[in-house]
Design a protein around this motif. Structure first.
Motif, PDB file in Angstrom:
ATOM      1  N   MET A   1      -7.639  -2.376  -2.715  1.00 40.03           N
ATOM      2  CA  MET A   1      -8.428  -1.374  -0.900  1.00 40.03           C
ATOM      3  C   MET A   1      -9.314  -0.142  -2.023  1.00 40.03           C
ATOM      4  O   MET A   1      -8.588   0.415  -2.459  1.00 40.03           O
ATOM      5  CB  MET A   1      -6.922  -0.909  -0.229  1.00 40.03           C
ATOM      6  CG  MET A   1      -6.470  -1.981  -0.227  1.00 40.03           C
ATOM      7  SD  MET A   1      -4.471  -1.633   0.525  1.00 40.03           S
ATOM      8  CE  MET A   1      -5.118  -0.405   1.452  1.00 40.03           C
TER       9      MET A   1
ATOM     10  N   GLU B   1      -6.219   5.893   3.392  1.00 44.28           N
ATOM     11  CA  GLU B   1      -4.573   5.888   2.606  1.00 44.28           C
ATOM     12  C   GLU B   1      -4.680   7.697   2.424  1.00 44.28           C
ATOM     13  O   GLU B   1      -3.817   8.021   1.277  1.00 44.28           O
ATOM     14  CB  GLU B   1      -5.355   5.411   1.494  1.00 44.28           C
ATOM     15  CG  GLU B   1      -4.578   4.172   1.138  1.00 44.28           C
ATOM     16  CD  GLU B   1      -3.856   3.295   0.125  1.00 44.28           C
ATOM     17  OE1 GLU B   1      -3.155   3.871  -0.482  1.00 44.28           O
ATOM     18  OE2 GLU B   1      -2.858   2.203   1.331  1.00 44.28           O
TER      19      GLU B   1
ATOM     20  N   TYR C   1      -0.909  -4.062   4.776  1.00 42.58           N
ATOM     21  CA  TYR C   1      -2.186  -3.846   4.964  1.00 42.58           C
ATOM     22  C   TYR C   1      -2.450  -5.251   4.850  1.00 42.58           C
ATOM     23  O   TYR C   1      -1.995  -5.849   4.376  1.00 42.58           O
ATOM     24  CB  TYR C   1      -2.703  -2.826   4.500  1.00 42.58           C
ATOM     25  CG  TYR C   1      -2.205  -2.971   3.257  1.00 42.58           C
ATOM     26  CD1 TYR C   1      -2.748  -3.868   1.540  1.00 42.58           C
ATOM     27  CD2 TYR C   1      -1.287  -1.811   2.482  1.00 42.58           C
ATOM     28  CE1 TYR C   1      -2.847  -3.748   0.205  1.00 42.58           C
ATOM     29  CE2 TYR C   1      -1.280  -1.230   0.744  1.00 42.58           C
ATOM     30  CZ  TYR C   1      -1.490  -3.005   0.149  1.00 42.58           C
ATOM     31  OH  TYR C   1      -0.915  -2.807  -0.669  1.00 42.58           O
TER      32      TYR C   1
ATOM     33  N   ALA D   1       1.895  -3.958   1.268  1.00 40.57           N
ATOM     34  CA  ALA D   1       2.976  -3.769   0.103  1.00 40.57           C
ATOM     35  C   ALA D   1       4.238  -2.947   0.134  1.00 40.57           C
ATOM     36  O   ALA D   1       3.757  -2.306   0.073  1.00 40.57           O
ATOM     37  CB  ALA D   1       2.151  -3.472  -1.771  1.00 40.57           C
TER      38      ALA D   1
ATOM     39  N   ARG E   1       2.790  -0.036  -9.933  1.00 39.95           N
ATOM     40  CA  ARG E   1       2.462   0.859 -10.343  1.00 39.95           C
ATOM     41  C   ARG E   1       3.086   2.318 -11.138  1.00 39.95           C
ATOM     42  O   ARG E   1       3.992   2.623 -11.216  1.00 39.95           O
ATOM     43  CB  ARG E   1       1.854   1.389  -8.658  1.00 39.95           C
ATOM     44  CG  ARG E   1       1.698   0.074  -8.071  1.00 39.95           C
ATOM     45  CD  ARG E   1       2.170   0.771  -6.206  1.00 39.95           C
ATOM     46  NE  ARG E   1       1.672   0.980  -5.224  1.00 39.95           N
ATOM     47  CZ  ARG E   1       2.864  -0.462  -4.706  1.00 39.95           C
ATOM     48  NH1 ARG E   1       3.930   0.268  -4.593  1.00 39.95           N
ATOM     49  NH2 ARG E   1       2.383  -1.105  -3.173  1.00 39.95           N
TER      50      ARG E   1
ATOM     51  N   ARG F   1      -0.837   4.497  -6.455  1.00 40.96           N
ATOM     52  CA  ARG F   1      -1.920   3.689  -5.875  1.00 40.96           C
ATOM     53  C   ARG F   1      -3.337   3.146  -4.985  1.00 40.96           C
ATOM     54  O   ARG F   1      -3.454   2.373  -4.950  1.00 40.96           O
ATOM     55  CB  ARG F   1      -0.906   3.998  -4.004  1.00 40.96           C
ATOM     56  CG  ARG F   1       0.111   3.906  -4.118  1.00 40.96           C
ATOM     57  CD  ARG F   1       0.541   3.982  -2.540  1.00 40.96           C
ATOM     58  NE  ARG F   1      -0.077   3.606  -1.444  1.00 40.96           N
ATOM     59  CZ  ARG F   1       0.430   3.018  -0.757  1.00 40.96           C
ATOM     60  NH1 ARG F   1       1.375   1.894  -1.213  1.00 40.96           N
ATOM     61  NH2 ARG F   1      -0.305   2.087   0.156  1.00 40.96           N
TER      62      ARG F   1
HETATM   63  N1  GLY Z   1      -2.885   0.668  -2.416  1.00 42.86           N
HETATM   64  C1  GLY Z   1      -1.976   0.142  -1.860  1.00 42.86           C
HETATM   65  C2  GLY Z   1      -0.908   0.095  -3.158  1.00 42.86           C
HETATM   66  O1  GLY Z   1      -0.568  -0.139  -3.772  1.00 42.86           O
HETATM   67  O2  GLY Z   1      -0.311  -0.962  -2.523  1.00 42.86           O
END
Ligand code: GLY
Length: 383
Positions: free
Chosen positions: A35, A41, A253, A266, A309, A335
């Motif tokens: 994204m 965001e 999303y 997610a 992440r 993210r």
């Molecule tokens: N950028 C979306 C996520 O980390 O889920």
């Protein structure tokens, strides 16, 4: 994503680059929905991060065009915007707050009625209450992007060594190379630490130089349209653009791809280095996605993965020179690693050549967490 992007840009500038990575593109990148959504965001107290995201998004079209030209690959880059939608009345209030935040950041998102949402995205459930359109947001297939970056970096002269880094080597008070998992070493003038959530897990990092990253688990699902869904008249990927939904207070999303894929994500879980794909995680995602786009139940399940992440205490990346000369840190993108790849790559490669930190890094220095702790300690406990 971050390491490969930097390697490409640095090699293009004529630096001799070695990428040490046992499995490039298989970390957080492998799960990323791709994204490119600084607007949708945006979060409170993250104005600088939002500005960095906007700058990176501005660079994306040229970054991708050059990458696709030099590699002959496609990356699935789309500039079709993000539609944020609300499921019930309370969710609509959450969206109103988003809109106020986006306004305060100087971005005008367009509020849409329920009817306008459905006309923009006919596959939305009729009960969707309303939405917000961020017309400049985009998306990209992160897996295709990573493959193209590795090819472009090696074509530009970077050498890929398929081994992990075990130790930072220091000589004469500066970073001088790394030791690899097979016991060999690479010596160099500058080391860029871009190892995602594992960026602090390298022996030899001096006190204060290890970035405070932690793993934040994300589970994500890839669905795919089939011949049967096409015959039933469902469009490829079901949607025209990314849809970000608030459904009874939780977020989901859906990111369509030209290939007919629809990515649903997610989860965000603080479970340490756990990458188990769980029934509960997938159920929550599918439940919320189905609530706003019922047609997803007709799609084929292509893939479900979990990756980690690199989260930081303030959700923002760590960019700049470490306390150890010769060590540059580019990690903690949390993210937004895919979104922030172009701006990170351009500015780190420029720094490696000039030694001049980019003004865009001002809000993200590696020592900011230490300073926060010192300031808090000096102030003492709150009364
Ligand atoms: N950028 C979306 C996520 O980390 O889920």
């Amino acid at each position: 994503m971050i390491g490969l992007s930097i390697a490409w840009r640095a090699a293009q500038r004529g630096l001799r680059v070695v990428v040490a990575d046992p499995s490039p593109g298989q970390g957080a990148t492998h799960a990323a929905a791709g994204m490119l959504t600084p607007v949708a965001e945006a979060a409170y107290a993250e104005r600088e991060l939002f500005a960095l995201g906007q700058e990176s998004l501005r660079r994306y079209p040229a970054f991708v065009a050059e990458l696709e030209r030099v590699t002959g690959r496609v990356t699935g880059f789309r500039q079709t915007g993000t539609l944020q939608v609300a499921y019930d009345r309370d969710d609509l209030e959450v969206l109103d707050e988003f809109r106020a935040l986006q306004d305060s950041f100087g971005v005008a998102t367009r509020p849409l009625t329920a009817r306008e949402c459905r006309s923009a995205e006919p596959m939305l459930d009729p009960s969707v209450r309303g939405g917000l359109l961020a017309g400049d947001d985009g998306s990209i297939d992160a897996r295709l992007l990573a493959a193209a970056l590795l090819q472009a970096a090696t074509a530009a002269g970077a050498r890929h060594v398929p081994l992990g880094v075990t130790e930072l080597l220091i000589a004469a008070g500066r970073a001088a190379g790394v030791a690899l998992a097979d016991g060999t070493t690479v010596t160099c003038g500058q080391v860029v630490l871009a190892a995602g959530w594992q960026s602090a897990d390298i022996d030899g990092l001096p006190e204060g130089a290890a970035p405070p990253v932690r793993p934040v688990k994300g589970q994500i699902i890839r669905l795919r349209t089939t011949a049967a869904t096409a015959a039933a008249g469902l469009p490829p990927g079901l949607l025209q653009r990314t849809v970000r939904a608030v459904v009874r207070g939780s977020s989901v999303y859906l990111v369509p791809r030209d290939s007919g894929e629809l990515v649903v994500g997610a989860t965000q879980e603080e479970l340490g280095p756990d990458t188990t794909v769980t029934a509960g995680g997938l159920w929550e995602l599918l439940r919320d996605a189905r609530t706003v786009v019922p047609g997803i139940t007709e799609l084929a399940l292509a893939d479900a993965v979990a990756r980690l992440r690199p989260g930081t205490p303030d959700n923002a990346p760590v960019l700049g020179a470490a306390q150890l000369p010769g060590l540059v840190i580019a990690t903690g993108h949390f993210r937004a690693g895919v979104l922030l790849a172009p701006v990170t790559a351009d500015t780190v490669a420029a720094y490696l050549c000039s030694g001049e930190p980019d003004p865009l890094w001002a809000a993200f220095p590696p020592d900011r967490f230490a300073r926060t702790l010192v300031t808090a300690a000096r102030k003492g406990p709150r009364s």
